[in-house]
Design a protein around this motif. Structure first.
Motif, PDB file in Angstrom:
ATOM      1  N   GLN A 109       0.825  -1.211   0.000  1.00 30.22           N
ATOM      2  CA  GLN A 109       0.000   0.000   0.000  1.00 30.22           C
ATOM      3  C   GLN A 109       0.856   1.256   0.000  1.00 30.22           C
ATOM      4  O   GLN A 109       0.462   2.283  -0.537  1.00 30.22           O
ATOM      5  CB  GLN A 109      -0.940   0.016   1.212  1.00 30.22           C
ATOM      6  CG  GLN A 109      -2.037  -1.002   1.112  1.00 30.22           C
ATOM      7  CD  GLN A 109      -2.924  -1.005   2.354  1.00 30.22           C
ATOM      8  OE1 GLN A 109      -2.671  -0.320   3.340  1.00 30.22           O
ATOM      9  NE2 GLN A 109      -3.985  -1.800   2.302  1.00 30.22           N
ATOM     10  N   ASP A 110       2.062   1.166   0.576  1.00 32.10           N
ATOM     11  CA  ASP A 110       2.951   2.336   0.592  1.00 32.10           C
ATOM     12  C   ASP A 110       3.405   2.734  -0.807  1.00 32.10           C
ATOM     13  O   ASP A 110       3.771   3.881  -1.042  1.00 32.10           O
ATOM     14  CB  ASP A 110       4.197   2.033   1.448  1.00 32.10           C
ATOM     15  CG  ASP A 110       3.888   1.909   2.923  1.00 32.10           C
ATOM     16  OD1 ASP A 110       2.803   2.369   3.347  1.00 32.10           O
ATOM     17  OD2 ASP A 110       4.734   1.357   3.651  1.00 32.10           O
ATOM     18  N   ALA A 111       3.366   1.815  -1.743  1.00 36.46           N
ATOM     19  CA  ALA A 111       3.817   2.090  -3.111  1.00 36.46           C
ATOM     20  C   ALA A 111       2.684   2.507  -4.026  1.00 36.46           C
ATOM     21  O   ALA A 111       2.919   2.942  -5.143  1.00 36.46           O
ATOM     22  CB  ALA A 111       4.522   0.869  -3.686  1.00 36.46           C
ATOM     23  N   ALA A 112       1.447   2.371  -3.560  1.00 43.49           N
ATOM     24  CA  ALA A 112       0.297   2.705  -4.402  1.00 43.49           C
ATOM     25  C   ALA A 112       0.224   4.202  -4.620  1.00 43.49           C
ATOM     26  O   ALA A 112       0.510   4.993  -3.715  1.00 43.49           O
ATOM     27  CB  ALA A 112      -0.990   2.205  -3.749  1.00 43.49           C
ATOM     28  N   PRO A 113      -0.135   4.611  -5.838  1.00 45.12           N
ATOM     29  CA  PRO A 113      -0.278   6.047  -6.086  1.00 45.12           C
ATOM     30  C   PRO A 113      -1.372   6.651  -5.209  1.00 45.12           C
ATOM     31  O   PRO A 113      -2.355   5.996  -4.883  1.00 45.12           O
ATOM     32  CB  PRO A 113      -0.647   6.137  -7.574  1.00 45.12           C
ATOM     33  CG  PRO A 113      -0.851   4.748  -8.042  1.00 45.12           C
ATOM     34  CD  PRO A 113      -0.462   3.799  -6.970  1.00 45.12           C
ATOM     35  N   ALA A 114      -1.153   7.867  -4.824  1.00 45.80           N
ATOM     36  CA  ALA A 114      -2.160   8.560  -3.993  1.00 45.80           C
ATOM     37  C   ALA A 114      -3.410   8.801  -4.846  1.00 45.80           C
ATOM     38  O   ALA A 114      -3.329   9.106  -6.027  1.00 45.80           O
ATOM     39  CB  ALA A 114      -1.595   9.898  -3.509  1.00 45.80           C
ATOM     40  N   HIS A 115      -4.549   8.649  -4.209  1.00 48.19           N
ATOM     41  CA  HIS A 115      -5.817   8.889  -4.898  1.00 48.19           C
ATOM     42  C   HIS A 115      -6.135  10.372  -4.890  1.00 48.19           C
ATOM     43  O   HIS A 115      -6.032  11.034  -3.879  1.00 48.19           O
ATOM     44  CB  HIS A 115      -6.960   8.128  -4.204  1.00 48.19           C
ATOM     45  CG  HIS A 115      -6.819   6.632  -4.318  1.00 48.19           C
ATOM     46  ND1 HIS A 115      -7.010   5.969  -5.501  1.00 48.19           N
ATOM     47  CD2 HIS A 115      -6.500   5.706  -3.385  1.00 48.19           C
ATOM     48  CE1 HIS A 115      -6.802   4.681  -5.291  1.00 48.19           C
ATOM     49  NE2 HIS A 115      -6.498   4.489  -4.018  1.00 48.19           N
ATOM     50  N   THR A 116      -6.480  10.882  -6.042  1.00 46.89           N
ATOM     51  CA  THR A 116      -6.906  12.284  -6.136  1.00 46.89           C
ATOM     52  C   THR A 116      -8.330  12.320  -6.654  1.00 46.89           C
ATOM     53  O   THR A 116      -8.713  11.546  -7.510  1.00 46.89           O
ATOM     54  CB  THR A 116      -5.966  13.078  -7.077  1.00 46.89           C
ATOM     55  OG1 THR A 116      -5.973  12.458  -8.350  1.00 46.89           O
ATOM     56  CG2 THR A 116      -4.558  13.131  -6.528  1.00 46.89           C
ATOM     57  N   HIS A 117      -9.073  13.214  -6.152  1.00 44.99           N
ATOM     58  CA  HIS A 117     -10.480  13.337  -6.577  1.00 44.99           C
ATOM     59  C   HIS A 117     -10.695  14.627  -7.266  1.00 44.99           C
ATOM     60  O   HIS A 117     -10.402  15.659  -7.040  1.00 44.99           O
ATOM     61  CB  HIS A 117     -11.422  13.224  -5.400  1.00 44.99           C
ATOM     62  CG  HIS A 117     -11.437  11.838  -4.789  1.00 44.99           C
ATOM     63  ND1 HIS A 117     -10.353  11.047  -4.657  1.00 44.99           N
ATOM     64  CD2 HIS A 117     -12.457  11.098  -4.286  1.00 44.99           C
ATOM     65  CE1 HIS A 117     -10.683   9.898  -4.073  1.00 44.99           C
ATOM     66  NE2 HIS A 117     -11.959   9.921  -3.839  1.00 44.99           N
TER      67      HIS A 117
END
Length: 117
Positions: A109-117
């Motif tokens: 999860q630390d490598a997952a791209p941040a979600h932007t809305h």
């Protein structure tokens, strides 16, 4: 590892332990002797040997499998008990893979791209 296994010949290399670390070797031999004492323990020797066999299967130590399978049989274990010990080890090892797989998901999860809305 089993390609290098030589039940009789490999014992010759104990000379290095005897020459270089005799105090540690003696402490280990005394400890091992206490753990596998035939009498005076709550868990009967046959079951301690089956536990040791299962650990040897789990760690894939050819020497442990060899020694503790033979010692378990000498302590009264049947082939069915050896088989069940091996299956217990297999289940625990597989369970470890399952649990560590969950850990991989968590750590990824630390490598997952941040979600932007």
């Amino acid at each position: 590892m089993s390609d290098f296994f030589d039940r009789e010949g490999d014992r010759a290399y104990n000379r290095v332990y005897k020459a270089e670390t005799p105090d540690i070797l003696k402490a280990w031999v005394d400890f091992d002797s206490a753990v596998f004492a035939p009498e005076g323990r709550e868990i009967p020797l046959k079951y301690r040997e089956l536990i040791a066999l299962a650990v040897g299967v789990t760690t894939q130590c050819t020497y442990c499998i060899d020694a503790h399978a033979q010692k378990a049989v000498r302590a009264g274990a049947s082939e069915a008990e050896l088989a069940e010990a091996a299956w217990v080890a297999t289940a625990i090892r597989a369970g470890g893979g399952f649990a560590h797989g969950r850990l991989a998901f968590k750590l990824a999860q630390d490598a997952a791209p941040a979600h932007t809305h």
